[in-house]
Write a protein that holds these residues in place. Sequence first.
Motif, mmCIF file in Angstrom:
data_model
loop_
_atom_site.group_PDB
_atom_site.id
_atom_site.type_symbol
_atom_site.label_atom_id
_atom_site.label_comp_id
_atom_site.label_asym_id
_atom_site.label_seq_id
_atom_site.Cartn_x
_atom_site.Cartn_y
_atom_site.Cartn_z
ATOM 1 N N MET A 1 0.826 -1.261 0.052
ATOM 2 C CA MET A 1 0.009 0.033 0.302
ATOM 3 C C MET A 1 0.950 1.310 0.004
ATOM 4 S SD MET A 1 -2.912 0.797 2.635
ATOM 5 C CE MET A 1 -2.045 1.098 4.030
ATOM 6 N N THR A 2 0.534 2.098 -0.797
ATOM 7 C CA THR A 2 1.444 3.582 -0.988
ATOM 8 C C THR A 2 0.704 4.417 -0.400
ATOM 9 O OG1 THR A 2 0.435 3.805 -3.036
ATOM 10 C CG2 THR A 2 2.478 2.653 -3.105
ATOM 11 N N GLY A 3 1.573 5.278 0.220
ATOM 12 C CA GLY A 3 1.054 6.612 1.081
ATOM 13 C C GLY A 3 0.614 7.594 -0.056
ATOM 14 N N LYS A 4 0.190 8.969 0.589
ATOM 15 C CA LYS A 4 -0.262 9.982 -0.222
ATOM 16 C C LYS A 4 1.050 10.712 -0.862
ATOM 17 C CE LYS A 4 -2.476 14.799 0.033
ATOM 18 N NZ LYS A 4 -3.156 15.232 0.728
ATOM 19 N N THR A 5 1.272 11.142 -1.983
ATOM 20 C CA THR A 5 2.575 11.697 -2.399
ATOM 21 C C THR A 5 2.797 12.955 -1.688
ATOM 22 O OG1 THR A 5 2.086 10.463 -4.663
ATOM 23 C CG2 THR A 5 3.575 12.450 -4.688
ATOM 24 N N PHE A 6 4.013 13.474 -1.416
ATOM 25 C CA PHE A 6 4.398 14.427 -0.768
ATOM 26 C C PHE A 6 4.660 15.443 -1.966
ATOM 27 C CE2 PHE A 6 7.767 17.231 0.470
ATOM 28 C CZ PHE A 6 7.112 17.933 1.608
ATOM 29 N N SER A 7 4.064 16.698 -1.853
ATOM 30 C CA SER A 7 4.494 17.698 -2.834
ATOM 31 C C SER A 7 4.727 18.822 -2.337
ATOM 32 C CB SER A 7 3.372 17.940 -3.669
ATOM 33 O OG SER A 7 2.168 18.361 -2.889
ATOM 34 N N SER A 8 5.266 20.005 -2.656
ATOM 35 C CA SER A 8 5.694 21.102 -2.061
ATOM 36 C C SER A 8 6.047 22.279 -3.353
ATOM 37 C CB SER A 8 6.925 21.198 -1.329
ATOM 38 O OG SER A 8 7.367 22.424 -0.822
ATOM 39 N N VAL A 9 5.545 23.415 -3.140
ATOM 40 C CA VAL A 9 5.751 24.370 -4.020
ATOM 41 C C VAL A 9 7.410 24.651 -4.495
ATOM 42 C CG1 VAL A 9 6.059 26.304 -2.473
ATOM 43 C CG2 VAL A 9 5.252 26.683 -4.806
#
Length: 233
Positions: A1-9
Motif C-alpha cells: 500500500m502506498t501513501g499520499k504523494t508528498f508535494s511542495s511548491v
Amino acid sequence: MTGKTFSSVWLREPRKATSPGRSREEIVRAAVELLNEEGLSGLSMRKLGAKLSAGATSLYWYVANKDELLELVYDEVWGEMMVPDPDEVGWREAVSVLAHSMRQVILSHPWSAELIGRLPALGPNALHVANEMRGMFKQAGFTGADTDYAIATLTAFIFGMTIPEIAWNAKSGAAQLDVEQMRSMVVQVFERYPHMREGYELSRVEDPRVVREVAFDFGLVSVLDGLERRLPT
C-alpha cells in the motif's frame, strides 16, 4: 500500500511571470497584506486576484493550490527574522536575538501561528534560519542528536509562549473586554487561592505587554541556562 504523494511548491522551479509587473514575489507580498488584514479565514484566491486586479485562475499559473500559496507566505515570514552571526556575538546572544525576533515576527503576523507544524518549512528563508540556528548550537558545543534536541527545546519554548498570547489577543480584541470589570471578576475568583491572588496583584499594575515580554525573557534565559549546563565541561 502506498501513501499520499508528498508535494511542495519548493520542489519545482518557479514559473516565469505571464504579464509585465506580475510575479510570484508580487503575489506573495499581496497575500501577506491580505492575511495581515483578514487572517487565514479571509484569504482566498478570488480575493487575492481582486487585490491584484487579476483573475483568480491566473494565479494558478504560479501555485497549484491554496496550500502552495500558504507555503510561500509562510516562508516570507521566516525571512523577517534576525539571525546574528554567533562568531561575532557568541552563541547565547545569537540564540537570544533570534528567539526574541521569532516571537515578534509571529506576533506581527498572527495567522502564521496556525501554519506552524501544518506546512513543510522548505523555503529558502526557513531553511536559512534552521541552518544558522543549528550552527549556533554546534558552536556552543552540542553534537549529534543533542543539537536537534536543543533546537526543539528552544522552539517549543518560543511557540509555547507566543501562540497562547496570539490566541488571547484575538479573543480579547474581538470581544473588546471591559478591563476593570474583568479584573474585578478575577479578584473574586482568586479569593480562595492566596498564591494566585498574590501573583495577580503583583502583575496587575504593569502593562500586560511588558509583563509578557519580561516573562518571555525570563523563560528564555532559564532555558539557555539549562541547555548550557548539559554541555560537556
